[in-house]
Design a protein around this motif. Structure first.
Motif, PDB file in Angstrom:
ATOM      1  N   ILE A  36       6.522  15.933  -2.253  1.00  0.00           N
ATOM      2  CA  ILE A  36       5.692  16.594  -3.264  1.00  0.00           C
ATOM      3  C   ILE A  36       5.693  15.774  -4.558  1.00  0.00           C
ATOM      4  O   ILE A  36       4.689  15.670  -5.250  1.00  0.00           O
ATOM      5  N   GLN A  37       6.831  15.175  -4.850  1.00  0.00           N
ATOM      6  CA  GLN A  37       7.031  14.482  -6.133  1.00  0.00           C
ATOM      7  C   GLN A  37       6.346  13.120  -6.182  1.00  0.00           C
ATOM      8  O   GLN A  37       5.935  12.664  -7.244  1.00  0.00           O
ATOM      9  N   THR A  38       6.256  12.462  -5.050  1.00  0.00           N
ATOM     10  CA  THR A  38       5.742  11.084  -5.057  1.00  0.00           C
ATOM     11  C   THR A  38       5.145  10.713  -3.701  1.00  0.00           C
ATOM     12  O   THR A  38       5.405  11.387  -2.700  1.00  0.00           O
ATOM     13  N   ILE A  39       4.363   9.640  -3.712  1.00  0.00           N
ATOM     14  CA  ILE A  39       3.849   9.128  -2.438  1.00  0.00           C
ATOM     15  C   ILE A  39       4.782   8.033  -1.939  1.00  0.00           C
ATOM     16  O   ILE A  39       4.695   7.581  -0.816  1.00  0.00           O
ATOM     17  N   GLY A  40       5.716   7.636  -2.796  1.00  0.00           N
ATOM     18  CA  GLY A  40       6.678   6.623  -2.398  1.00  0.00           C
ATOM     19  C   GLY A  40       7.039   5.739  -3.578  1.00  0.00           C
ATOM     20  O   GLY A  40       6.330   5.712  -4.589  1.00  0.00           O
ATOM     21  N   TYR A  41       8.134   5.035  -3.450  1.00  0.00           N
ATOM     22  CA  TYR A  41       8.599   4.151  -4.520  1.00  0.00           C
ATOM     23  C   TYR A  41       8.119   2.716  -4.302  1.00  0.00           C
ATOM     24  O   TYR A  41       7.398   2.437  -3.355  1.00  0.00           O
ATOM     25  N   ASP A  42       8.552   1.835  -5.186  1.00  0.00           N
ATOM     26  CA  ASP A  42       8.043   0.462  -5.197  1.00  0.00           C
ATOM     27  C   ASP A  42       8.619  -0.347  -4.021  1.00  0.00           C
ATOM     28  O   ASP A  42       9.724  -0.860  -4.083  1.00  0.00           O
ATOM     29  N   LYS A  43       7.821  -0.448  -2.972  1.00  0.00           N
ATOM     30  CA  LYS A  43       8.281  -1.140  -1.769  1.00  0.00           C
ATOM     31  C   LYS A  43       8.258  -2.652  -1.918  1.00  0.00           C
ATOM     32  O   LYS A  43       8.987  -3.359  -1.253  1.00  0.00           O
ATOM     33  N   ASN A  46       0.831  -1.212   0.000  1.00  0.00           N
ATOM     34  CA  ASN A  46       0.000   0.000   0.000  1.00  0.00           C
ATOM     35  C   ASN A  46       0.864   1.261   0.000  1.00  0.00           C
ATOM     36  O   ASN A  46       2.088   1.182   0.049  1.00  0.00           O
ATOM     37  N   TYR A  47       0.213   2.416  -0.082  1.00  0.00           N
ATOM     38  CA  TYR A  47       0.911   3.697  -0.047  1.00  0.00           C
ATOM     39  C   TYR A  47       1.710   3.847   1.244  1.00  0.00           C
ATOM     40  O   TYR A  47       1.361   3.275   2.269  1.00  0.00           O
ATOM     41  N   ASP A 102      17.374  14.022 -10.790  1.00  0.00           N
ATOM     42  CA  ASP A 102      16.407  14.743  -9.945  1.00  0.00           C
ATOM     43  C   ASP A 102      17.119  15.666  -8.964  1.00  0.00           C
ATOM     44  O   ASP A 102      16.602  16.730  -8.618  1.00  0.00           O
ATOM     45  N   GLN A 147      11.026  17.730  -0.740  1.00  0.00           N
ATOM     46  CA  GLN A 147      10.725  17.753  -2.175  1.00  0.00           C
ATOM     47  C   GLN A 147      10.135  16.419  -2.618  1.00  0.00           C
ATOM     48  O   GLN A 147       9.162  16.367  -3.375  1.00  0.00           O
TER      49      GLN A 147
END
Lengths: 429, 429
Positions: free
Chosen positions: A288-295, A71-72, A109, A285
């Motif tokens: 703002i850019q993401t909710i997270g990467y592929d855990k 999940n997020y 980035d 930053q």
């Protein structure tokens, strides 16, 4: 065969005729080889296939802290992946952010954020008239592409056998506030294979930049990518984060690493290590850019490797596959090019490249002749900013993707082309 | 119970006493609920567990074009993933780039690239004195966070029942060259659930922006996220890419979508659809930023869903789990809040949110009282740029993560808090 510079014009011409016959035969044969990129071979990919079995539809997807990886959440990575990437970079997990699938993306980035939002409160670089960057050469083309893309003025810094020319680095960095960064591959450098000496690392850490927002981009891409099991043949470098902290420059370095050449290129895990102040700034930053990467992929990696010993043992399997490839090229160069005394090359103990220096003004021609013969090398000049090798002499050889047998053929072609280009250059003079 | 505005001061006071008793009891109970984010429930995650079985250590990792997904390459995604994402957005695969795990990341990067490198050859936004943006409100807080982070001046545009106020959009966009974009969630909008009417989509496509580099950020996050199987209850919107092309504005829109709420949030696949000119421009930058995204995960998605019918069938499983959750909240609101005539709320046919409008000046208080009672809602104001709801009346309810039973409890708390805040406000007047 004696050194070419001991030969008369006639002897060189005779040699050239023979070589051209050889090249003509090569042109007739149906060869298609790609030695342009540091791309792992299929045999190397197969080493990690077990990773595809560690998670299935019935697995537990919880992290050690009970968080559901499906999940997020967990912006900066799951704790066990942070630990794994920290071990690879020899730093503490508190200094690590785990990102997505590619360290190149993190570097881009990081530069991009510095342009739009500055570095730790300093003026955004897009508001400056000029941003300059130090580029140890020969170096990694994709680093240079990033800074070129942002319109940064790149300054070549020669590489010595123990790292960049630090006299030059120190002088430039302390004098010019427009210099905001330097690209470094500190271990098994791309393409020279050099490992930075302790003195070089310490001098980096002790830099006194004119720009407060000067940063060392420490791309430790080959931190654990040794070619030999024998530890005495494994390069060790000082920990740059520690050294920067000791020298009173804790925020001056960003270190990058990934598992692209550990597990799967493009489907690995990438990370940055840096000071806590930098991490706090960057996480604002990131949020703002993401909710997270592929855990889930992070978890997959950790379950497969188990711990850092697992990672190291895995790297020795890579080494066993890569060594014969490097040996194939190096023994051909030794056997068939050495005596001509017209080129120099590196014998790296790790990483993905052999750096070949041919006679000045010959690299482009060699690469082009190889291409005509069906063999793709990294473009001549690519190892320099703007694709411009001022001496037109450096060629990067990437032996990982081909088989040792093909590499013998490829080396043969490269050698013939190098000899022809060199003799023609000598005869011109 | 009659409408509160028909009650006398005494009656309101009596009601308030009862409600405060109820609230006191709630405070004593040990409640911990999170309705703040559109986060799928664990039951929804379980729907995709079969995806973890489609690839294992013995699988074939080749794409339909014979490319090995385990290695570097295919910058813009594997063909079958492009097809899948194209189907979701109802566009052609040639108009699609498949990125990493999150569409938010694509949107951020798109804004960031526009700041550093401009849009199709126009001046980079970082070189402009002012960049403005239209923000239909209430809207998605993370959209607004991106533009706020880049210092963009955001202008509220009211949402009507069929989309944003297009009179206002047309006027502003045609008059002000500083307006460079608009955030849109065209189907099952966050948080109102609105679907843009054909007229609204056509008016978008026919905009005549003063700025050549004005772009519609069409976040089709809920393209296939229906709550009902009955197709007459499934919203359909016009294809914005097609409409823009017809209207002679082929480059004016970027469409975004992801599988975050189809497969796994954070471990899904995200994509953009746009004109070929935009794609060519964006791919130049992508080629500097990365060598490519996680193709194994793309392959995993395609192998699991098989085709678009598979995706749609899967979404109906989500719908079956989500419907009772929406129903739980909506039936409580109908039963216990409707008669008081102090609030209005949406009854969406898809998406992840219910939008609740309480009396002006009461939203913050309601959210804060709910928080004290152990129930986290999205912060009041979050659905507006800068977190400022000018009327302080909108509350976003995210029913996906909790169980229907908990949602009944949560709704009860929300209703009690809404009533208390409203009466106190009325008595103040």
């Amino acid at each position: 065969m004696a050194g070419y510079n001991t030969l008369s014009k006639e002897q060189l011409n005779e040699e050239l005729v023979k070589l051209k016959e050889e090249y003509a035969k090569i042109l007739e044969s149906d060869i298609s080889l790609d030695m342009s990129r540091g791309k792992p071979g299929e045999d190397q990919l197969n080493l990690s296939m077990g990773m595809m079995n560690v998670l299935d539809g019935n697995s537990d997807y919880k992290t050690t802290v009970g968080f559901d990886c499906r999940n997020y959440g967990l912006l900066d990575g799951i704790p066990e992946a942070k630990q794994m990437m920290a071990d690879i970079m020899e730093v503490s997990p508190e200094n690590v952010i785990v990102f997505g699938n590619a360290s190149l993306n993190i570097m881009y980035d990081t530069v991009s954020r510095s342009f739009t939002h500055g570095v730790l409160g300093e003026t955004p670089w897009c508001k400056l008239d000029k941003v300059k960057w130090l580029c140890p050469v020969p170096g990694y083309d994709r680093h240079f592409s990033i800074t070129e893309f942002f319109g940064v003025e790149m300054i070549n810094v020669p590489m010595n056998e123990d790292g960049p020319d630090m006299d030059m680095v120190e002088k430039l960095v302390s004098e010019d506030e427009a210099i905001k960064g330097i690209w470094c591959v500190p271990k098994y450098a791309n393409p020279t294979g050099v490992a930075y000496s302790d003195e070089v690392v310490r001098r980096f850490a002790a830099l006194k930049p004119a720009a407060k927002d000067f940063r060392i981009f420490w791309d430790n891409a080959y931190a654990i990518h040794h070619l030999y099991e024998d530890e005495s043949k494994q390069e060790k470098i000082l920990n740059i984060l520690e050294e920067c902290e000791k020298a009173g420059n804790p925020d001056m370095v960003y270190e990058f690493a990934s598992t692209s050449k550990v597990s799967f290129p493009g489907s690995g895990v990438a990370a940055m290590a840096t000071s806590k102040a930098n991490i706090a700034f960057i996480k604002k930053q990131m949020g703002i850019q993401t909710i997270g990467y592929d855990k889930i992929n992070q978890l997959r990696h950790v379950k497969f490797f188990k711990d850092f010993d697992g990672v190291k043992a895995h790297m020795m399997k890579h080494a066993a596959l890569l060594r014969p490839k490097f040996d194939a090229v190096l023994s051909m160069l030794d056997k068939e090019l050495k005596d001509a005394e017209i080129a120099a090359w590196t014998k790296p103990q790790g990483g993905y490249f052999i750096s070949l220096d041919v006679m000045e003004g010959c690299a482009k021609k060699v690469v082009s002749m190889c291409k005509d013969a069906g063999m793709i090398l990294t473009g001549a000049g690519a190892t320099y900013p703007y694709g411009k090798d001022p001496k037109d002499s450096n060629i990067r050889i990437a032996p990982s993707y081909a088989t040792p047998e093909d590499l013998v053929k490829a080396s043969k072609i490269l050698i013939v082309c190098t000899k022809i280009a060199t003799i023609e250059k000598m005869l011109e003079a």
